[in-house]
Design a protein around this motif. Structure first.
Motif, PDB file in Angstrom:
ATOM      1  N   VAL A   1      25.110 -44.341  43.726  1.00  0.00           N
ATOM      2  CA  VAL A   1      23.950 -45.158  44.079  1.00  0.00           C
ATOM      3  C   VAL A   1      24.466 -46.445  44.713  1.00  0.00           C
ATOM      4  O   VAL A   1      25.149 -47.232  44.065  1.00  0.00           O
ATOM      5  CB  VAL A   1      23.089 -45.484  42.840  1.00  0.00           C
ATOM      6  N   ALA A   2      24.151 -46.637  45.994  1.00  0.00           N
ATOM      7  CA  ALA A   2      24.594 -47.816  46.735  1.00  0.00           C
ATOM      8  C   ALA A   2      23.488 -48.877  46.720  1.00  0.00           C
ATOM      9  O   ALA A   2      22.301 -48.543  46.730  1.00  0.00           O
ATOM     10  CB  ALA A   2      24.928 -47.436  48.168  1.00  0.00           C
ATOM     11  N   PHE A   3      23.885 -50.143  46.716  1.00  0.00           N
ATOM     12  CA  PHE A   3      22.939 -51.251  46.609  1.00  0.00           C
ATOM     13  C   PHE A   3      23.088 -52.232  47.768  1.00  0.00           C
ATOM     14  O   PHE A   3      24.192 -52.445  48.261  1.00  0.00           O
ATOM     15  CB  PHE A   3      23.149 -52.000  45.293  1.00  0.00           C
ATOM     16  N   PRO A   4      21.977 -52.877  48.156  1.00  0.00           N
ATOM     17  CA  PRO A   4      22.038 -53.845  49.255  1.00  0.00           C
ATOM     18  C   PRO A   4      22.615 -55.199  48.837  1.00  0.00           C
ATOM     19  O   PRO A   4      23.106 -55.946  49.676  1.00  0.00           O
ATOM     20  CB  PRO A   4      20.585 -53.986  49.696  1.00  0.00           C
ATOM     21  N   THR A   5      22.547 -55.507  47.526  1.00  0.00           N
ATOM     22  CA  THR A   5      23.072 -56.796  47.056  1.00  0.00           C
ATOM     23  C   THR A   5      23.831 -56.607  45.741  1.00  0.00           C
ATOM     24  O   THR A   5      23.575 -55.662  44.990  1.00  0.00           O
ATOM     25  CB  THR A   5      21.941 -57.825  46.790  1.00  0.00           C
ATOM     26  N   THR A   6      24.722 -57.528  45.485  1.00  0.00           N
ATOM     27  CA  THR A   6      25.470 -57.505  44.227  1.00  0.00           C
ATOM     28  C   THR A   6      24.524 -57.710  43.035  1.00  0.00           C
ATOM     29  O   THR A   6      24.724 -57.131  41.972  1.00  0.00           O
ATOM     30  CB  THR A   6      26.558 -58.597  44.236  1.00  0.00           C
TER      31      THR A   6
ATOM     32  N   THR B   1      27.899 -41.993  38.534  1.00  0.00           N
ATOM     33  CA  THR B   1      27.580 -41.291  37.305  1.00  0.00           C
ATOM     34  C   THR B   1      27.606 -39.791  37.567  1.00  0.00           C
ATOM     35  O   THR B   1      27.731 -39.355  38.714  1.00  0.00           O
ATOM     36  CB  THR B   1      26.210 -41.746  36.746  1.00  0.00           C
ATOM     37  N   ASP B   2      27.468 -39.023  36.511  1.00  0.00           N
ATOM     38  CA  ASP B   2      27.428 -37.574  36.664  1.00  0.00           C
ATOM     39  C   ASP B   2      26.106 -37.152  37.299  1.00  0.00           C
ATOM     40  O   ASP B   2      25.072 -37.790  37.087  1.00  0.00           O
ATOM     41  CB  ASP B   2      27.605 -36.890  35.312  1.00  0.00           C
ATOM     42  N   ILE B   3      26.134 -36.084  38.026  1.00  0.00           N
ATOM     43  CA  ILE B   3      24.997 -35.615  38.804  1.00  0.00           C
ATOM     44  C   ILE B   3      23.779 -35.302  37.936  1.00  0.00           C
ATOM     45  O   ILE B   3      22.645 -35.458  38.372  1.00  0.00           O
ATOM     46  CB  ILE B   3      25.419 -34.406  39.685  1.00  0.00           C
ATOM     47  N   GLU B   4      24.002 -34.910  36.685  1.00  0.00           N
ATOM     48  CA  GLU B   4      22.864 -34.551  35.823  1.00  0.00           C
ATOM     49  C   GLU B   4      22.000 -35.747  35.435  1.00  0.00           C
ATOM     50  O   GLU B   4      20.917 -35.577  34.880  1.00  0.00           O
ATOM     51  CB  GLU B   4      23.313 -33.795  34.566  1.00  0.00           C
ATOM     52  N   HIS B   5      22.428 -36.956  35.757  1.00  0.00           N
ATOM     53  CA  HIS B   5      21.656 -38.156  35.439  1.00  0.00           C
ATOM     54  C   HIS B   5      20.792 -38.629  36.609  1.00  0.00           C
ATOM     55  O   HIS B   5      20.235 -39.731  36.568  1.00  0.00           O
ATOM     56  CB  HIS B   5      22.581 -39.280  34.978  1.00  0.00           C
ATOM     57  N   LYS B   6      20.643 -37.793  37.616  1.00  0.00           N
ATOM     58  CA  LYS B   6      19.907 -38.176  38.826  1.00  0.00           C
ATOM     59  C   LYS B   6      18.460 -38.573  38.518  1.00  0.00           C
ATOM     60  O   LYS B   6      17.990 -39.620  38.974  1.00  0.00           O
ATOM     61  CB  LYS B   6      19.939 -37.032  39.834  1.00  0.00           C
ATOM     62  N   ASP B   7      17.744 -37.776  37.750  1.00  0.00           N
ATOM     63  CA  ASP B   7      16.347 -38.082  37.434  1.00  0.00           C
ATOM     64  C   ASP B   7      16.225 -39.365  36.626  1.00  0.00           C
ATOM     65  O   ASP B   7      15.337 -40.189  36.884  1.00  0.00           O
ATOM     66  CB  ASP B   7      15.689 -36.917  36.686  1.00  0.00           C
ATOM     67  N   CYS B   8      17.116 -39.553  35.663  1.00  0.00           N
ATOM     68  CA  CYS B   8      17.103 -40.791  34.858  1.00  0.00           C
ATOM     69  C   CYS B   8      17.345 -42.005  35.742  1.00  0.00           C
ATOM     70  O   CYS B   8      16.693 -43.045  35.571  1.00  0.00           O
ATOM     71  CB  CYS B   8      18.169 -40.741  33.767  1.00  0.00           C
ATOM     72  N   MET B   9      18.271 -41.892  36.676  1.00  0.00           N
ATOM     73  CA  MET B   9      18.570 -43.006  37.573  1.00  0.00           C
ATOM     74  C   MET B   9      17.355 -43.363  38.408  1.00  0.00           C
ATOM     75  O   MET B   9      17.013 -44.544  38.535  1.00  0.00           O
ATOM     76  CB  MET B   9      19.758 -42.673  38.493  1.00  0.00           C
ATOM     77  N   HIS B  10      16.694 -42.365  38.983  1.00  0.00           N
ATOM     78  CA  HIS B  10      15.493 -42.621  39.784  1.00  0.00           C
ATOM     79  C   HIS B  10      14.441 -43.350  38.951  1.00  0.00           C
ATOM     80  O   HIS B  10      13.835 -44.318  39.413  1.00  0.00           O
ATOM     81  CB  HIS B  10      14.913 -41.310  40.321  1.00  0.00           C
ATOM     82  N   THR B  11      14.243 -42.907  37.721  1.00  0.00           N
ATOM     83  CA  THR B  11      13.237 -43.506  36.840  1.00  0.00           C
ATOM     84  C   THR B  11      13.580 -44.956  36.513  1.00  0.00           C
ATOM     85  O   THR B  11      12.740 -45.851  36.663  1.00  0.00           O
ATOM     86  CB  THR B  11      13.109 -42.687  35.533  1.00  0.00           C
ATOM     87  N   VAL B  12      14.807 -45.198  36.079  1.00  0.00           N
ATOM     88  CA  VAL B  12      15.236 -46.551  35.701  1.00  0.00           C
ATOM     89  C   VAL B  12      15.145 -47.507  36.887  1.00  0.00           C
ATOM     90  O   VAL B  12      14.627 -48.622  36.769  1.00  0.00           O
ATOM     91  CB  VAL B  12      16.672 -46.530  35.123  1.00  0.00           C
ATOM     92  N   LEU B  13      15.624 -47.071  38.037  1.00  0.00           N
ATOM     93  CA  LEU B  13      15.627 -47.937  39.215  1.00  0.00           C
ATOM     94  C   LEU B  13      14.217 -48.240  39.700  1.00  0.00           C
ATOM     95  O   LEU B  13      13.909 -49.377  40.068  1.00  0.00           O
ATOM     96  CB  LEU B  13      16.467 -47.315  40.330  1.00  0.00           C
ATOM     97  N   SER B  14      13.347 -47.231  39.708  1.00  0.00           N
ATOM     98  CA  SER B  14      11.985 -47.466  40.191  1.00  0.00           C
ATOM     99  C   SER B  14      11.199 -48.338  39.215  1.00  0.00           C
ATOM    100  O   SER B  14      10.447 -49.218  39.643  1.00  0.00           O
ATOM    101  CB  SER B  14      11.258 -46.153  40.457  1.00  0.00           C
ATOM    102  N   GLN B  15      11.368 -48.144  37.922  1.00  0.00           N
ATOM    103  CA  GLN B  15      10.667 -48.978  36.934  1.00  0.00           C
ATOM    104  C   GLN B  15      11.097 -50.438  37.021  1.00  0.00           C
ATOM    105  O   GLN B  15      10.286 -51.344  36.822  1.00  0.00           O
ATOM    106  CB  GLN B  15      10.889 -48.453  35.521  1.00  0.00           C
ATOM    107  N   ALA B  16      12.355 -50.664  37.321  1.00  0.00           N
ATOM    108  CA  ALA B  16      12.879 -52.027  37.428  1.00  0.00           C
ATOM    109  C   ALA B  16      12.730 -52.589  38.842  1.00  0.00           C
ATOM    110  O   ALA B  16      13.129 -53.727  39.097  1.00  0.00           O
ATOM    111  CB  ALA B  16      14.348 -52.056  37.022  1.00  0.00           C
TER     112      ALA B  16
END
Length: 77
Positions: free
Chosen positions: A9-14, A50-65
């Motif tokens: 997951v790449a980010f635009p800012t630190t 992270t491991d690929i199986e955490h893709k859905d969790c990552m989407h959820t956490v990032l969108s909620q925040a």
């Protein structure tokens, strides 16, 4: 060394990268901040790996925040 498929997951800012790291640790999503792989171009130079199986969790956490990304990639690392 054997390469495995990872979620990057790449980010635009630190600030976004550090906030994502904090939230992932809080939600117990394993991973770590890494220098952005050279195949990817991103604003801040950091990515969450992270491991690929955490893709859905990552989407959820990032969108909620409301954390903006420069992209979410699946790569052999």
């Amino acid at each position: 060394m054997r390469k495995t498929l990872k979620l990057i997951v790449a980010f635009p800012t630190t600030t976004y990268a550090l906030k994502a790291e904090y939230l992932c640790k809080e939600q117990k999503i394993p991973g770590r901040l890494i220098p952005i792989p050279r195949q990817i171009s991103a604003g801040c130079g950091f990515a969450w790996c992270t491991d690929i199986e955490h893709k859905d969790c990552m989407h959820t956490v990032l969108s909620q925040a409301q954390i903006t990304t420069d992209g979410i990639y699946e790569m052999l690392l």
